[in-house]
Design an enzyme around this catalytic site. Sequence first.
Site, PDB file in Angstrom:
ATOM      1  N   CYS A 312       0.805  -1.231   0.000  1.00  0.00           N
ATOM      2  CA  CYS A 312       0.000   0.000   0.000  1.00  0.00           C
ATOM      3  C   CYS A 312       0.838   1.282   0.000  1.00  0.00           C
ATOM      4  CB  CYS A 312      -0.962   0.013   1.185  1.00  0.00           C
ATOM      5  SG  CYS A 312      -0.152  -0.246   2.756  1.00  0.00           S
ATOM      6  N   ARG A 342       9.659 -10.490   0.327  1.00  0.00           N
ATOM      7  CA  ARG A 342      10.192 -10.355   1.678  1.00  0.00           C
ATOM      8  C   ARG A 342      11.277 -11.394   1.886  1.00  0.00           C
ATOM      9  NH1 ARG A 342       4.863  -8.948   5.446  1.00  0.00           N
ATOM     10  NH2 ARG A 342       4.169  -7.258   4.058  1.00  0.00           N
ATOM     11  N   GLU A 344      12.266 -13.584   3.895  1.00  0.00           N
ATOM     12  CA  GLU A 344      11.679 -14.159   5.108  1.00  0.00           C
ATOM     13  C   GLU A 344      12.692 -14.951   5.923  1.00  0.00           C
ATOM     14  OE1 GLU A 344       8.973 -13.836   6.609  1.00  0.00           O
ATOM     15  OE2 GLU A 344       7.485 -13.040   5.206  1.00  0.00           O
ATOM     16  N   ARG A 353       4.631 -19.547   3.468  1.00  0.00           N
ATOM     17  CA  ARG A 353       5.604 -18.506   3.849  1.00  0.00           C
ATOM     18  C   ARG A 353       6.666 -18.454   2.764  1.00  0.00           C
ATOM     19  NH1 ARG A 353       7.158 -15.332   7.773  1.00  0.00           N
ATOM     20  NH2 ARG A 353       5.616 -16.105   9.245  1.00  0.00           N
ATOM     21  N   GLU A 361      -4.298  -6.070  -2.435  1.00  0.00           N
ATOM     22  CA  GLU A 361      -4.198  -5.057  -1.372  1.00  0.00           C
ATOM     23  C   GLU A 361      -5.365  -4.106  -1.507  1.00  0.00           C
ATOM     24  OE1 GLU A 361      -2.123  -4.884   1.110  1.00  0.00           O
ATOM     25  OE2 GLU A 361      -2.195  -2.833   1.836  1.00  0.00           O
ATOM     26  N   ASP A 423      -6.145  -9.838  12.408  1.00  0.00           N
ATOM     27  CA  ASP A 423      -5.626 -10.938  11.581  1.00  0.00           C
ATOM     28  C   ASP A 423      -6.718 -11.967  11.384  1.00  0.00           C
ATOM     29  OD1 ASP A 423      -2.067 -11.321  12.491  1.00  0.00           O
ATOM     30  OD2 ASP A 423      -3.165  -9.906  11.205  1.00  0.00           O
ATOM     31  N   GLU A 436      -2.101 -17.146   9.549  1.00  0.00           N
ATOM     32  CA  GLU A 436      -2.675 -15.841   9.189  1.00  0.00           C
ATOM     33  C   GLU A 436      -2.748 -15.777   7.677  1.00  0.00           C
ATOM     34  OE1 GLU A 436      -0.173 -12.425   9.903  1.00  0.00           O
ATOM     35  OE2 GLU A 436      -1.251 -11.422   8.276  1.00  0.00           O
ATOM     36  N   ASN A 439      -5.468  -9.853   6.545  1.00  0.00           N
ATOM     37  CA  ASN A 439      -5.772  -8.989   7.682  1.00  0.00           C
ATOM     38  C   ASN A 439      -6.574  -7.774   7.235  1.00  0.00           C
ATOM     39  OD1 ASN A 439      -3.975  -7.257   6.467  1.00  0.00           O
ATOM     40  ND2 ASN A 439      -2.278  -7.806   7.816  1.00  0.00           N
ATOM     41  N   CYS A 465      -6.221  -0.580   5.437  1.00  0.00           N
ATOM     42  CA  CYS A 465      -5.864  -1.471   4.334  1.00  0.00           C
ATOM     43  C   CYS A 465      -6.089  -2.916   4.738  1.00  0.00           C
ATOM     44  CB  CYS A 465      -4.430  -1.242   3.888  1.00  0.00           C
ATOM     45  SG  CYS A 465      -3.138  -1.757   5.024  1.00  0.00           S
ATOM     46  N   ARG A 472      -1.621 -17.829   0.799  1.00  0.00           N
ATOM     47  CA  ARG A 472      -2.141 -18.225   2.112  1.00  0.00           C
ATOM     48  C   ARG A 472      -3.573 -18.763   1.993  1.00  0.00           C
ATOM     49  NH1 ARG A 472       0.740 -15.104   6.400  1.00  0.00           N
ATOM     50  NH2 ARG A 472       2.909 -15.436   5.859  1.00  0.00           N
TER      51      ARG A 472
END
Length: 506
Positions: A312, A342, A344, A353, A361, A423, A436, A439, A465, A472
């Site tokens: 965002c 990311r 991670e 993950r 988004e 979440d 998760e 969110n 947001c 996921r």
Amino acid sequence: MFVRFALTADLSFSGEIPGEAAEAVEKTVTDSNTVMFRRGVPKGATDDEIGRITDWKIEGNTLSLTIESGPYTRVHDALFRFRKQITATLGRFRLGLRDIQVTGYEITLTGPVPEGLKVPTLPFISSAEVTAEKIELSLQVSATDLEQKIPDRIVKLIEEKMEALTYGGKGEHWELLYESEKKERFFNGDPTAEMIERGWIKHALSRGQWIHGPQSVQLFRAFEQIVMEEIITTLGFTEMIFPKLVPWEVWEKSGHAKGVYPEIYYVCTPKTRDPAYWEEVGDYFKVTGKVPIDMIREKVDGPIGGLCYAQCPSFWPFVQGQTLASDCLPIRIFDRSGTSHRYESGGIHGIERVDEFHRIEILWLGTPEQVVETADKLHAAYKHLFDEVLNLEWRSAKVTPWFMAQEGMLDGEGVNERIGTTDYEAILPYSDSWLEFQNVSVNGDKYPKGFNVKVQTGKDCWSGCSGIGLERWTAAFLAQKGFDMNNWPERVTALVGEQKELFKFL
Ligand SMILES: Nc1ncnc2c1ncn2[C@@H]1O[C@H](COS(=O)(=O)NC(=O)[C@@H](N)CO)[C@@H](O)[C@H]1O
Ligand SMILES: [Zn+2]
């Protein structure tokens, strides 16, 4: 923590300061100590908490000062207030201020110092002494550094580090909001392993990255279509495209520049596009079959920023510095134009993950009431989606706001209780753990403030947001529903249609 500051500085003037000026200087010092430095100081502050010139002397064209303070009218603020006064005073003797040299700057923080506190390594800190009840810093700072309030920021940073150590154990905040009833579980395996087994996905060649075959994409697109119908169209969100290469300026304004460095995929640029400059790199590869990383490192600039992380922030320059008319609020938009990246935590994970993921988004902004109302509408729409459409076994919880977690900040006490992150988690039967998968956040005025966005009424502008992670969703859905489409909710089956089996490996 009680903080004390001490500063010595030499003010050099355009000529010899005559003996008869001493009296005028004395008077300016007294006036400053008794009147000027007390401006804006809260009632009840004691004398030694307030900035004071405790010593001064004239030598040739230089006036040397010693200033001390507690937290009020800190020594550098006192110095600049005094500068104004003394320039006027010595102006009468036809002397102009030429330069200010800070010859010493000490900060002493007194109070219990938590175990393991590490004083930041910064060019401004020339030495630091830490004991259980005191931190003493000597700074090497210029007058310009003082104008930029470097000492104040150093104190704030140390206080934040101490708070993090003290409350560190508190970790992430988590408070259950809703739990669906138990649902029939059709599968007990690891969905990623099964997807690999069936050829739906394959590891790609970069860390935490996958290539999605047709069957996986059919599921991603089915979920996307359901989001379009149940959320986007129903609640009136409009599609935009947010940039996916994020320059530092965006992260400076979003706050990510405070602490997102360990997880960024950094981006560099060529020092020049001149092919001759790069020829030796290609030659090296042609001859050795290896890419000469060190050679490339010498030929690039930056990093100029990194790949999309939170998705965002890079929207906000679209409205930066603007005032939005009331009749266009609330703005409700979304982006699904590219990947997020990311770096991670280590170890190979399943698709739940990954380092490169695909997220829808959703972003909205307006008055606080509009932003809270939109969040509540989203929660209701998501609840319908997960209970009735996907028929998932899921729960939701109020957690540390995502942007605080990403900046390494603590769950700020006293923020408005509607500000925060919820979440959404789904049970993964094979590991009996909750994942998760998306969110919803009310981010308060964080982004409008960061990007200087106002609304016509002049009241607060807030934003929110919601990040929907398609990897996921897929992991959660398959972990619970398995791979037999007869056990899938018929909306998903209908949208997926006939699964495409393209590849036959021998
Ligand atoms: N490493 C990852 N792999 C897969 N999905 C991820 C990963 N990190 C985040 N996500 C997805 O992105 C969602 C939002 O990420 S977040 O960090 O919690 N929140 C944000 O960044 C907010 N800007 C909302 O997107 C997560 O709920 C999850 O669905
Ligand atoms: Zn976001």
